[in-house]
Design an enzyme around this catalytic site. Structure first.
Site, PDB file in Angstrom:
ATOM      1  N   GLU A  82       2.306   2.033   6.352  1.00  0.00           N
ATOM      2  CA  GLU A  82       2.270   0.591   6.132  1.00  0.00           C
ATOM      3  C   GLU A  82       3.583   0.098   5.536  1.00  0.00           C
ATOM      4  O   GLU A  82       4.080  -0.961   5.909  1.00  0.00           O
ATOM      5  CB  GLU A  82       1.120   0.248   5.185  1.00  0.00           C
ATOM      6  CG  GLU A  82       0.990  -1.221   4.853  1.00  0.00           C
ATOM      7  CD  GLU A  82      -0.186  -1.504   3.948  1.00  0.00           C
ATOM      8  OE1 GLU A  82      -0.701  -2.639   3.988  1.00  0.00           O
ATOM      9  OE2 GLU A  82      -0.608  -0.598   3.206  1.00  0.00           O
ATOM     10  N   GLU A  89     -10.580  -1.492   2.422  1.00  0.00           N
ATOM     11  CA  GLU A  89     -10.214  -2.620   3.282  1.00  0.00           C
ATOM     12  C   GLU A  89     -10.739  -2.356   4.691  1.00  0.00           C
ATOM     13  O   GLU A  89     -11.806  -2.798   5.057  1.00  0.00           O
ATOM     14  CB  GLU A  89      -8.704  -2.808   3.275  1.00  0.00           C
ATOM     15  CG  GLU A  89      -8.246  -4.149   3.807  1.00  0.00           C
ATOM     16  CD  GLU A  89      -6.783  -4.405   3.488  1.00  0.00           C
ATOM     17  OE1 GLU A  89      -6.189  -5.234   4.179  1.00  0.00           O
ATOM     18  OE2 GLU A  89      -6.226  -3.784   2.568  1.00  0.00           O
TER      19      GLU A  89
END
Length: 942
Positions: A738, A462
């Site tokens: 996260e 990502e």
């Protein structure tokens, strides 16, 4: 010591004398022992020209001299006088270099006949110098990533050049002074080129595909100015077969996600030096393509920031050498090794491991998804060799090595930490080691993720410039590091992508996943086009950033207003809402408890109101009036639809109340107080555990503090059970995760598809630590007035924040003493301070050091001991009893009870502890009762 100039800076870079404009603005700071120092005048000197400026301005002062010519070098000095007649001496000279080209004649070149996609290539150009050179300047860039060298020496210390931009519209170029590398006679210019971000295959919940191009391209022009006044320019794309290309160099393949594979046997020794025989090399192709806008570098480039040694060595169950660097970092490994030719050494990288490090643990590779994050090196067999990948990077704390020749030596490996070379500007310390480690984790997370673009994460497939993460974290980032130029450069890409999409702000910039990021406006993410420029303007005092991005703010505001329904609410489209609410299913992170319509409509009001204020500041009166009316209309609709008169939200969640309060959506004082009271109730009901996703986490502590419930914010902050900010620290985290429980208490990975262990968004609470706990923030843009408003926490003995403002260092802090709480502040010269003490006193102070004492508060009401008949709310309010309660349940034979109570408990009045243990046996009840009776007296700590 007399007053003196401590710094003279030139926009926008602080890492180099280079400037990207012919009229850079100037800023200077003063150190003065005399209190209340205010500037009355300043003089700027360039050569024999002296310009006097009357008044107080010392930040972003317009360039007062003739514009700089491309390549020009000069020096500037400054001195200043105060309103009291004090005068500084002239400052040390500040060198400037106009590091931009007056014209580009280079054209992109590439390997003429590549045999595979994203094929790395070596490019060289031999040239002869027949007379003395006064200056030699190389302008260079790539559609890809490149290293440039001249006569065998690197032209600069840059890494992953030129970084990542929206290549179709905008390309940054580097300018390097190579005068010292040029010699009379034969010379050779070399470019080692790989695909990097340009040829990467991107995919977010879509099939990966290349977005920009299949092959990397390079552009370069070397300007030689001779002592006789003549000029020669050597450029890519010039006629004739003067440039040569080689597609079988040592870099066999390279990718941002995949990693890099190098075969040292293929290294052509001396390829970038004079006299090299390039027989077999071919002429590169000149690529006929429309060039994006070429822009001189305005933000600091990516560089090597630090080197870290191996901290521990073990073996995986599969027999690989396992390395622990003790810190989750972003970068790559550097190896010194020797062995037989053809030996292949393979490196893999991961942020966490599965299993015990000393008992055969393996790298936890699942969080990487489709990113191989694997480098390999094939030895040339020439003796001592060094391997460091050049065109990729990884996020890792751990690495394993397969194929090491001979006995492994930990001293032969080090981690090379990479990042955009940003200047540190902010610090926070306290008396609590866990809290300080958390803050340090925030710093490390920023350092790793602010690499070329503000990434969301540095390890998996990502690593994108997500807009929502950036706007939520921007206030923290701007305090900790000088991110102004870095974020402004990224905003230019965001604005270009928005223009291409007709006003829609994509989820990330550069926008490389069409069909995913451009399906419609997304609240909190698209709002970055307005919020981030405002954060930059507030921290720097630079109104030009608002002027530059105002067209994008207006386009976004018009777009989201067009999505209102008949009631005036934003209830349509795909929304990410309070993304990563810990109560959402692991693989459905947008399905949190807070209704998407609440988040979307709240952000609509916030951003349209902000756009109105910016429009008014910039003189766009008609726009301002229109947006003010629209924001007010939707604000009323929001209250009608989602808030009751008693202060209850339609969604009784932490995030719903927090954004309503922090966004000032309820301006009635009574309603606002009720909302704050209910927020504190909900936080206690949830056991003082975080129940917010990215959106709510950024504002919950501020909302509690603003409504008089800093005690609840403190309990949230110091919670160590998952989900909480400190839980990851207790299990060894060295960056911010996260997910709140990326690693479960039993050591297993969270089952979700997204479990980065280096992610900026949840570190946004650090802004509250700086501005509220320590009490340091800007009361006026650019810290022209410094706000000192500490809020001492019962858990802490002291706290302090320090920030390098545009006017110099400012500090706010406090400590507990026998006499009470001593507050101290440092206000930079040429500013004033707006002070709000914890006892309610408010006043203004001038520049200098200040100190005040707050008398001890009266003792609070005694708290009754917690028993089985006490309410669950009483249990939540007594951290010692709470710990004893769950510690006891964890030791009982029936572990189901502990899990069931932890997962389902509601900490509310009227619900007794005995009720929560309705399925417990008598022995368990007796054990819990005994543990509660033995718990220490309540101290208000967790």
């Amino acid at each position: 010591m007399p007053a003196h100039i401590t710094s003279l800076t030139v926009e926008l870079r602080t890492d180099s004398p280079a400037v990207a404009t012919s009229t850079p603005r100037l800023s200077w700071t003063v150190a003065a022992e005399s209190p209340g120092w205010q500037q009355a005048w300043a003089e700027l000197r360039r050569g024999d020209t002296v310009v006097r400026l009357e008044g107080r301005d010392s930040v972003l002062v317009d360039w007062p001299f003739a514009p700089l010519a491309a390549g020009e070098r000069t020096t500037i000095t400054v001195r200043a006088g105060s309103t009291d007649g004090d005068e500084t001496p002239w400052s040390e000279p500040r060198a400037l270099w106009a590091a931009f080209a007056d014209e580009w004649i280079a054209r992109p070149i590439a390997l003429a006949q590549p045999i595979r996609e994203a094929q790395p290539v070596l490019l060289r150009r031999a040239f002869h110098v027949d007379r003395p050179v006064r200056t030699a300047t190389l302008h260079w860039t790539a559609l890809g990533v490149a290293d440039a060298s001249l006569n065998g020496a690197p032209v600069d210390d840059l890494v992953l050049t030129p970084g990542w931009t929206s290549y179709r519209e905008r390309l940054v170029y580097e300018t390097s002074d190579v005068t010292a590398l040029v010699r009379e006679g034969e010379n050779a210019l070399g470019i080692s080129l790989a695909g990097g971000w340009y040829t990467e295959e991107y995919g977010v919940l879509t099939a990966p595909r290349r977005f920009f191009g299949d092959q990397p391209r390079a552009l370069a022009q070397l300007r030689l100015e001779f002592t006789d006044g003549t000029v020669q320019t050597i450029a890519t794309g010039e006629p004739g077969a003067l440039w040569r290309a080689h597609g079988d160099g040592p870099v066999v393949s390279s990718g941002i996600y995949a990693g890099e594979h190098v075969d040292a046997r293929r290294h052509p020794v001396g390829w970038d030096s004079p006299g090299f025989d390039d027989a077999g090399w071919t002429a590169p192709s000149v690529v006929d393509m429309p060039l994006p806008a070429l822009e001189a570098r305005m933000a600091a480039p990516v560089r090597e920031i630090e080197r870290m040694p191996v901290r521990a060595v073990s073996r995986t169950a599969s027999g690989r050498v396992l390395l622990d660097f003790g810190q989750n970092v972003v970068g790559r490994l550097r190896l010194r090794l020797s062995g037989p030719a053809g030996t292949i050494v393979t490196l893999r990288h991961a942020e966490v491991i599965e299993g015990s490090f000393d008992e055969g643990a393996e790298l936890a590779l699942r969080p990487l998804r489709d990113a191989a994050a694997t480098d390999s090196y094939t030895l040339a067999g020439t003796g001592d060799e060094v391997f460091e990948p050049r065109f990729t990077f990884h996020g890792f704390r751990y690495a394993d090595i397969d194929g090491w020749p001979g006995e492994f030596d930990p001293a032969a490996v080090e981690a090379i930490v990479l990042g955009s070379d940003l200047r540190r500007t902010g610090w926070f310390t306290s008396s609590d080691p866990l809290l300080d480690r958390f803050h340090e984790n925030v710093v490390w997370t920023l350092r790793g993720n602010y690499l070329a673009v503000p990434q969301d994460c540095p390890q998996r497939d990502e690593r994108l410039g997500w807009t929502g993460d950036t706007q939520l974290f921007a206030p923290t980032a701007e305090f900790l590091f000088d991110c102004h130029a870095f974020l402004r450069s990224w905003l230019r890409d965001l604005a270009l992508e928005q223009r291409r999409l007709g006003g829609l702000v994509p989820l990330f910039a550069p926008d490389v996943v069409p069909g995913f990021s451009d399906r419609g406006p997304v609240a909190a993410w698209g709002d970055a086009i307005a919020i981030v420029p405002q954060v930059l303007a507030d921290s720097s005092g630079d109104v030009s950033v608002l002027e530059e991005f105002y067209p994008g703010m207006r386009a976004w505001a018009d777009l989201v207003l067009s999505h209102r329904d008949a009631e005036g609410l934003w209830t349509s489209g795909r929304q990410l809402a309070d993304w990563l609410d810990p109560n959402a299913p692991p693989n459905a992170p947008s399905r949190g408890r807070t209704d998407t319509d609440i988040v979307a409509t709240a952000y609509l009001v916030k951003t349209v109101r902000l756009t109105a204020a910016i429009a008014r500041r910039l003189g766009h009166g008609a726009d301002a009036a229109r947006y003010e009316a629209a924001a007010a209309e939707t604000g009323r609709a929001y209250l009608d639809a989602f808030v009751t008169a008693s202060g209850r939200m339609m969604c009784d969640t932490q995030t719903a109340y927090a954004i309503t309060i922090d966004f000032d959506l309820a301006d009635d004082p009574t309603l606002r107080r009720r909302l704050g009271d209910r927020l504190a109730f909900v936080v206690r009901r949830d056991g003082y555990r975080i129940a917010t996703g990215l959106v709510g986490t950024a504002v919950i502590a501020q909302a509690l503090t603003a409504t008089g419930h800093i005690d609840a914010a403190e309990r949230l902050l110091f919670q160590t059970e998952a989900p909480s900010w400190l839980y990851p620290v207790t299990v060894g985290a060295t960056t911010v995760w996260e997910r709140w429980d990326g690693l479960r208490p039993d050591g297993s990975l969270n089952p979700g598809a997204m479990i980065s262990f280096n992610h900026v968004a949840l570190g946004s609470v650090a802004a509250w630590l700086h501005a509220d706990v320590a009490g340091l923030s800007a009361a006026e843009p650019g810290y022209r007035v410094v706000r000192i408003a500490p809020r001492p926490l019962a858990r802490l003995r002291h706290a302090r924040a320090r920030h390098e403002t545009p006017y110099g260092p400012a500090e706010s802090g406090w400590e507990r003493t026998d006499a009470g709480v001593r507050v101290h502040a440092e206000i930079p010269p040429n500013t004033t301070g707006a002070v709000e003490l914890p006892d309610g006193r408010t006043f203004e102070v001038g520049a200098g050091r200040h100190e005040w004492t707050i008398e001890p508060a009266e003792a609070g009401v005694a708290v009754a001991p917690v028993t089985l008949e006490s309410s669950m709310a009483d249990l939540a309010d007594d951290p010692a009893a709470h710990r004893a309660f769950f510690a006891t349940l964890a030791t009982r034979p029936n572990r189901f009870i502990a899990r069931a109570v932890a997962g389902n408990a509601l900490y509310t009045p009227g619900r007794s502890i005995r009720d929560a243990l309705v399925f417990a046996d008598r022995a368990t009840l007796d054990a819990v009762a005994e543990a509660l009776a033995s718990a220490p007296d309540p101290k208000g700590t967790s």
